[in-house]
Scaffold this active site. Sequence first.
Site, PDB file in Angstrom:
ATOM      1  N   GLU A   1       0.826  -1.216   0.000  1.00  0.00           N
ATOM      2  CA  GLU A   1       0.000   0.000   0.000  1.00  0.00           C
ATOM      3  C   GLU A   1       0.860   1.267   0.000  1.00  0.00           C
ATOM      4  O   GLU A   1       0.698   2.171   0.827  1.00  0.00           O
ATOM      5  CB  GLU A   1      -0.962  -0.006   1.194  1.00  0.00           C
ATOM      6  CG  GLU A   1      -1.924  -1.165   1.137  1.00  0.00           C
ATOM      7  CD  GLU A   1      -3.035  -1.111   2.171  1.00  0.00           C
ATOM      8  OE1 GLU A   1      -2.981  -0.279   3.082  1.00  0.00           O
ATOM      9  OE2 GLU A   1      -3.965  -1.934   2.058  1.00  0.00           O
TER      10      GLU A   1
ATOM     11  N   GLU B   1      -4.168  -8.741   0.222  1.00  0.00           N
ATOM     12  CA  GLU B   1      -4.670  -8.516   1.580  1.00  0.00           C
ATOM     13  C   GLU B   1      -6.181  -8.511   1.496  1.00  0.00           C
ATOM     14  O   GLU B   1      -6.751  -7.763   0.692  1.00  0.00           O
ATOM     15  CB  GLU B   1      -4.148  -7.167   2.086  1.00  0.00           C
ATOM     16  CG  GLU B   1      -3.777  -7.192   3.536  1.00  0.00           C
ATOM     17  CD  GLU B   1      -3.137  -5.884   3.972  1.00  0.00           C
ATOM     18  OE1 GLU B   1      -1.961  -5.665   3.641  1.00  0.00           O
ATOM     19  OE2 GLU B   1      -3.815  -5.100   4.637  1.00  0.00           O
TER      20      GLU B   1
HETATM   21  C1  GAL Z   1      -4.174  -2.470   5.352  1.00  0.00           C
HETATM   22  C2  GAL Z   1      -2.692  -2.442   5.665  1.00  0.00           C
HETATM   23  C3  GAL Z   1      -2.350  -3.363   6.826  1.00  0.00           C
HETATM   24  C4  GAL Z   1      -3.309  -3.136   7.943  1.00  0.00           C
HETATM   25  C5  GAL Z   1      -4.706  -3.395   7.451  1.00  0.00           C
HETATM   26  C6  GAL Z   1      -5.766  -3.309   8.511  1.00  0.00           C
HETATM   27  O1  GAL Z   1      -4.582  -1.373   4.636  1.00  0.00           O
HETATM   28  O2  GAL Z   1      -1.957  -2.844   4.560  1.00  0.00           O
HETATM   29  O3  GAL Z   1      -1.042  -3.127   7.245  1.00  0.00           O
HETATM   30  O4  GAL Z   1      -3.175  -1.828   8.364  1.00  0.00           O
HETATM   31  O5  GAL Z   1      -4.997  -2.438   6.455  1.00  0.00           O
HETATM   32  O6  GAL Z   1      -7.047  -3.499   7.948  1.00  0.00           O
END
Ligand code: GAL
Length: 818
Positions: free
Chosen positions: A415, A492
Amino acid sequence: MKKKILNCLLFLLLLQGVELQASDGVLFNEHWRFYKGDISGGEMPACEDTNWRLLNLPHDWAIEGPFDIKYNARCGGLPFHGTGWYRKTFKAAQAWDGKVVRLAFDGAMSEAKVWVNGHFVGEHPYGYIGFEVDMTPYLRLGEDNVVAVKLTPRDLSSRWYPGAGLYRNVWLRVDEPVHIAQWGIYITTPTVTDKKAVVQIQSTLENRQRKSGIYKLVHSVFDKSGKEVASIANQINLKGETNKESIVYTDVVEPQLWDIETPDLYILKTNVYSGDKLLDTSTTRFGIRKIKFTKKGFFLNGKQVRFQGVCLHHDNGPLGAAFNRRADERKLQIMKEMGANAIRTSHNPPASEFLDLCDELGFVVLDEAFDEWLKPKVPNAYSNYFKEWAERDLTDLIKRDRNHPSVIMWSIGNEILEQSDKQQGFTVAKFLADICRKVDPTRPSTAGFNYYPAPFNFNMAQQVDIAGMNYKPAVYDEVQGSYPDLLIYGSETSSCTSSRGVYHLPIEKYLKHQSLQVTSYDLIGPPWAYPPDMEFHFLEKNPRIMGEFIWTGFDYLGEPTPFGGKDNSTNGYWNSDWPSRSSYFGAVDLCGLPKDRFYLYQSQWSDKPMVHILPHWNWKKGMNIPVYVYTNCDEAELFLNGKSLGKRVKGRDLTTILVDFKYYKEKTFASKYRLSWDVPYEPGTLTVKAYKAGKLIAEKTMTTAGRPARIALIPDRKSIQADGQDLSYVTVRIEDKDGNLCPEADNLVNFSVEGAGHFKAVGNGNAATTESFCVPYRKVFSGMCMLIVQSDKAKKGQIRVTASSKGLKKASLEITSE
Ligand code: GAL
């Protein structure tokens, strides 16, 4: 010669899978002195350190706490920032005369500066990647020498708990002037068939003396039974004070392929000779396997594998960030039990032993380098070093990890904020992806993108070989339509939150419940999150997407979303919902105890017949209780006190769940991944029976618990190694007189650990408490907590554990340390 014996020993150990060394050398972890705070002249030999704390590494100075609102809850609410000094006094042997003597730090958190006898020998700002320092010019042979390390981790330098200190292993390497360079062996398998694998061995030989010479390298390959299966030798003409690479090939006949189910490994032993004199030996473990990424998906040894992946931060809950092999092994075993086959080391390089474990247990790994590049997410993190260090850190990461068969992709970032920058995103992504292609052409590069469509429009996502998408299942088909040549997976996903054993009724979207806990119906998350069911659904609709990496497998310290927003009264720190200070994202809690979501993933990822039921069965008469069942069977029938409440068929009987997800128009989602019943509560037993092809194959019962009466102690292992490192995780349950878990109990339990081991830590999975991990007592949370017991070094025998709590029957347990 000594080293040769040592290496032979190491080799035997390697074959037995006992302990792997991250690098050739001997551990240099014992008898360090530690001081928390700054000391002028701390690097000088004369500095008086006898009253500093004596300890062994790996060590995380922040985990002892205390938790305090004055620290950032986003980083765990623990005192990780500030200055810390480590010093070690050691004898330099006369036999080191003429040798090259180095120290290798596997990771130092962070901004490490190192001195030997007062001389500055090296520094490394990024805490997650190892580095070496050369002590040779400053050693006093036959005398005491002092190595001093100063660490200055900064506040606002991380989005999660980074830990602090010399939290990974330190190694001493004593080499002849001609030796194999650091990370100097690189093994690939360019051709792999059932009949034969071609093993390519690239070695870098380093000459630290003026004299040139001719050296012979003998490489031998051993299979898992210790049998030599291939060997090859080559000669190198090496000029003085240079490094030289050489490449040789050898064949392994009928190779045993490394796979998720059968993670077979080989060992390469490389000996370096000058004439008959053995100068150096290096052992490298590797695997023989084929990976292929195509438009149809990811293939391992010709078989399609979809990522059932988990993102994992590096901490081990109550143990903090200090590396412990058993803690990491257990973490991976629990993930395997859930059905996971892939790990993303979010968002930084792991300990290399973590990758050894992935090799041994059969996981594929996405090895991630950075959470930020030039644009900062937090003011004091990697963006401060990117310009000077990124090329070296990424190169070192790849060189360190490229022999692990588990590693299948290099992630250059998560990100990254440059995604919204038309030019910079493209330029930096290309720069880093080119490094990956140069240092290891056998694996693709990737990154996790969350700003769809910007990085795709700006030709940034196209710079990596495989584009990871964070939290965008609803646009998978759109992306595939617009970019038919891009290979895509969910880097993710979900970010659903919950607290183990906590249920708020009636079911509704409490984003921030006043209890600082999140209901465990697996529905709630921040605005970018969505229940796991939706990812399952969109992956099913888009078979080309290579799978997913859930956020997260385990709870971790820090990032207590949806709590912990910015609080302007405390420097704008993320602690407005104090003491909420660790994550709710895990499928298991901070101690490794499964939450309900663990079983939702298991029902989707595992073939082993299972059924799980939630919530608990201690409610008030007359309440209407939504009961969810997660199963991988075809159908399930629910019984209350023996009376059937009906059968539900998977795929036919859908459960409507509330969703509130930015990228999804509807406010409800009809899930075929969970079965549900509305049950008017009556105390007693609630049983679910699950059937496959009409046959009963899994069953679970919940019984209304009476008053807390006794403590139960359930160790994960009753026998551990007497090495001073090994751990037994003891689950502590508060039960009624009949052995039912009291699901809402919060009794305080006192522990004593005696004999051949000691109390190591304790935790209960409650993300909103300031109770210490380091005291031998703990309140249970939702009826349970976790005691962690460690063996004493070289003290074999029984470890006696007792647990007591006011008004309850005591419990005791014996663990053997051998
Ligand atoms: C994402 C990020 C992670 C964590 C996650 C929580 O955007 O890459 O590190 O913060 O959100 O939902």
